[in-house]
Design a protein around this motif. Sequence first.
Motif, PDB file in Angstrom:
ATOM      1  N   ALA B  86      -7.430  65.993 -86.794  1.00 37.50           N
ATOM      2  CA  ALA B  86      -6.226  65.564 -87.507  1.00 37.50           C
ATOM      3  C   ALA B  86      -5.226  64.882 -86.575  1.00 37.50           C
ATOM      4  O   ALA B  86      -4.632  63.863 -86.929  1.00 37.50           O
ATOM      5  N   VAL B 111      -3.521  61.167 -95.648  1.00 38.56           N
ATOM      6  CA  VAL B 111      -3.480  61.811 -94.326  1.00 38.56           C
ATOM      7  C   VAL B 111      -2.120  62.477 -94.065  1.00 38.56           C
ATOM      8  O   VAL B 111      -1.989  63.313 -93.178  1.00 38.56           O
ATOM      9  N   ASN B 113      -0.978  64.602 -95.776  1.00 39.76           N
ATOM     10  CA  ASN B 113      -1.165  66.018 -96.107  1.00 39.76           C
ATOM     11  C   ASN B 113      -1.479  66.849 -94.872  1.00 39.76           C
ATOM     12  O   ASN B 113      -1.367  68.065 -94.897  1.00 39.76           O
ATOM     13  N   ILE B 114      -1.976  66.161 -93.835  1.00 43.28           N
ATOM     14  CA  ILE B 114      -2.329  66.919 -92.636  1.00 43.28           C
ATOM     15  C   ILE B 114      -1.449  66.572 -91.444  1.00 43.28           C
ATOM     16  O   ILE B 114      -1.265  67.387 -90.560  1.00 43.28           O
TER      17      ILE B 114
END
Lengths: 770, 235
Positions: B86, B111, B113-114
């Motif tokens: 990540a 992305v 979200n991470i």
Amino acid sequence: MLVRKMTREIRKNLGQFLSLFVLSFLAVSLFACMKASNISAYNKLGDLRKETNCADGWIFSENFSSEDLSSVKALSYITSAQRRLHFKATAEGYDQAQLEVYGLEEDQVSMPYYVTGNKLDLTSKDGIWISESFAKEWDLKVGDPFAFSAYGQILNKRIEGTIVSPEYQYLKADKDLDIIAKNIAVIYMPVDGLSEYFQGLPGGLPFNELIFTTNRSDVKSLESSLDEALHGNYAVLCDRDDMPGIRIMKDELAQHDQFAITFPVVFLAIAILVIMTTMNRMIANQRTQIGTLRALGMKKRKIIFHYLSYSFIVSLLGSLVGVFVGTYLFGEGIAAIFRAWYLIPGWTVEMDASFALIVILIVLACTLATYFSCRKVMNVHPAASLRPAAPKSGKSTLFEKLPFWSRLGFSSQYNLRDIARGKLRSFMGVFGTAAGMMIMVAAMASITTIQDASSWSFDKIQNFKNEIDFSDDITLALAESYKAKYGGELIQTSAIEIAKEPHADSSKKKTTSLMVTEGAGYYRLTNVDRDITGLTPGTCAVTMKLARSLDLREGDTFYWHLYEKNTWYAAKVGLINRHPNFSGVTMLRDDYEATDAGYLPSLLYSSSDSVDALDQPGILAVHDDKDLKESFDIMMEMIYAMLFVFVVFAAILPIVVLYNCGNLSFHERVKEFATLKVLGFTTKKIRKLLSLQNLWLSIIGVFLGAPFGKVMLQYMFDSNGDSMDYPVSAGFLVYLVSGLFVMVVSVLVSYMFNKRIKKLDMVEILKGIE
Amino acid sequence: MGNTIVEFKNVTKQYGQGEAIQLANNDVNFTIEEGEFVVILGQSGAGKSTVLNMLGGMDTPTSGTITVAGQEVSKMNDKELSEYRAGTIGFIFQFYNLLPSLTAIENVSLVKNIVKSGPEPMEMLRAVGLGDHAKKFPSQMSGGEQQRVSIARALAKDPKIILGDEPTGALDSETGVIVLELLSNLSRKQGKTVILVTHNADIAKCADKVIRMKNGKIREIRINESPVPVREVEW
């Protein structure tokens, strides 16, 4: 070779095929367990009726003479007939059990079925033949003395045999809400055994019943010629459907027949959804394999048969195991439960051709569902099917028109679009959880409904502590004296027939009960909203279901007559009332006495301590409220026993469908999940993403299924007939507990994917992209 | 060029057991400096994708150590590997691997979200020249456009290293050049470390460093003193 391919692929997709196996197993086993015990019940019932020459018709009167009997016997369509006397009595001891005593002068029609002891001896003055169910409860044996009282006399007899009466598959004491075998028995005895006791009664004991068998199928159509033969000297003609001892069993079996179809249909529907979604996916995945097989020259039909064999074999296996387990394990279990309530000798489980039919039906449905899934790929040109199908294109969905769409997070948008992409799969998820929720609500609400009916009965309707039952020989003066001594309210209960017109024929009248109260408030009426209410003098209360069946409304006039007399009276409906287990008419004593029907109380409802009322003339039994509540307790025990089964089914459905939904969703999105994993999404996050969809589908299922739970339970209560009025009571807690249960199952199912997400081979899956 | 950001030390990767053992990587050693544009070159089966997979935290070595930005990747557990992927790596796939049910902008935004920090998704889409394609679904875009979205997605995490597995493999030459130029600019102009795996020797001409592999071993590590501008490459 294709067989090997099939077995390996079934192993590879074990979860889905196991679900199909379980669902076809459940569908067939549910059918089998209901049906197997029913078939046996019908067959054994047929045998019992044949062996005992069970009556087809019953005629009731104040007394039948031997001439009456001869006239009936002379009718061409009558194959056998006899008269008999019938009265209620009370056991001496044995909790003053209710006894239905039959005095016989001959034994031609409705003969007893013998379980132990000797055959009926019409010359025996001391012998009685008593119900096997009662004898078993009290451990009574042939040769044991047995005393009972009737009309102020105590009769000391000896048990000569234990029997089953062909007229009482259903045998319930009047005071009980449900069958309690130790509280009631049928006694057959020679009429000579009664004469010494009842000589003092005017006319001795009357032959109040005339029973017959006929070669005609419609007993009621014989009424006019019977009426002629008896010169109108009778009150009622009944067929088997009018006899509660026979009818209630018949209704119960009919209810099982209905359940045998209804429940499997739900499981079959889910099985079809599972097979369609599974095969759709499998065939889509094997598109290039199919193309290769076709390019190699394999016939289309052979490939279709190959794929059909998956669901054919699995559903056939599930169905066959279902037939045997359903019949010999579940069915035998059902039969064992019902054997304890209904009296059919030799009742066990049997199969018939319908079993083969249901197996064929289920296998056919599953195989057809597969065929429809295969057809699409088969219609693609071989060259085209060698190439992978064009990827599912993303497109705008209806969800995007939602005003808050742009504010939704990635997970929500992603899952909403996936739902739109997998409509059948999503429908399966919702349908399965809705069915699970429905069963769960029904199970939980059955507890609250019984509790509610119990408090309705004991807190609102019954405003007394003791019920003193009078014997048939009570006089009004004596009853009044007990009322003066113990306080309370006198009640008369009688069997009546009612109709919207006087002297209505059998099709237009209903057999029901009459309750005459003094309006003193010991026995209270509740209106349709179940609020306590009074009865206006000059009017009657009619219970709701009875009023509905006769289309009676408040203000209407109806007609009634006592069951054993033929004088009709008019009455006005002043109230439509409800009672959990009484169906009939309630009337005030003053109004009843205004007719010439003759007032004679049967009970005294008293609030004082009446225990010393026993052993006094004219008193049969005293029941305190604990006795009366016993039936509710027994019902609760039954419900608790059933609850376990309900909960298991309520859990199996969401587990199977949500697992399948998750599985399909997982397989369809496995490359996407691998991509997300490469991007850095953790296992937990991906599981959440996967389970979010199942969670939504479960929530929708929970909300959709909840109201049907109430409907289903009401249907089940109502299928017990009009004599019971149990409005389903399902409070917030019922829905909360049921919903939580289904949601917990849903969340647990999502953990079943944890390992798979963790082991997701990013390298392999991403390499596999064509 | 700056400090060493990637170090492979005696890395061996074997698959299978007993007689069926296959050595995908056999004693691989190399280093990559920060900001380098590296091409790992080799024919099919040379072991280059295995190197990339281990570097991307998708696979672990059988022996040896892999160190990336000071972290020993070869010793990381599942959770640490997720965090590593990540935070450190931006991955570009040969077949783009966009989520078909998400639009271009949503694919890039996912992305977030991470990784909460980093550039705005829309900014990244504009950077790859697809500002006006934001609401299109992957199926509505060409292969080159999809690959650019995939690059924007990788960039939106602001990774230290960008890994590309045959990123131009599924594209025609003209589109491939556009994508390659974009990747090379990430290294040249933004100082990102870009590592590409390819079998295409022409692409290697643009790289700062070329690691050539054969049969699981490194045959040559060559520093390109004067890399050819992407526009001048043809294949």
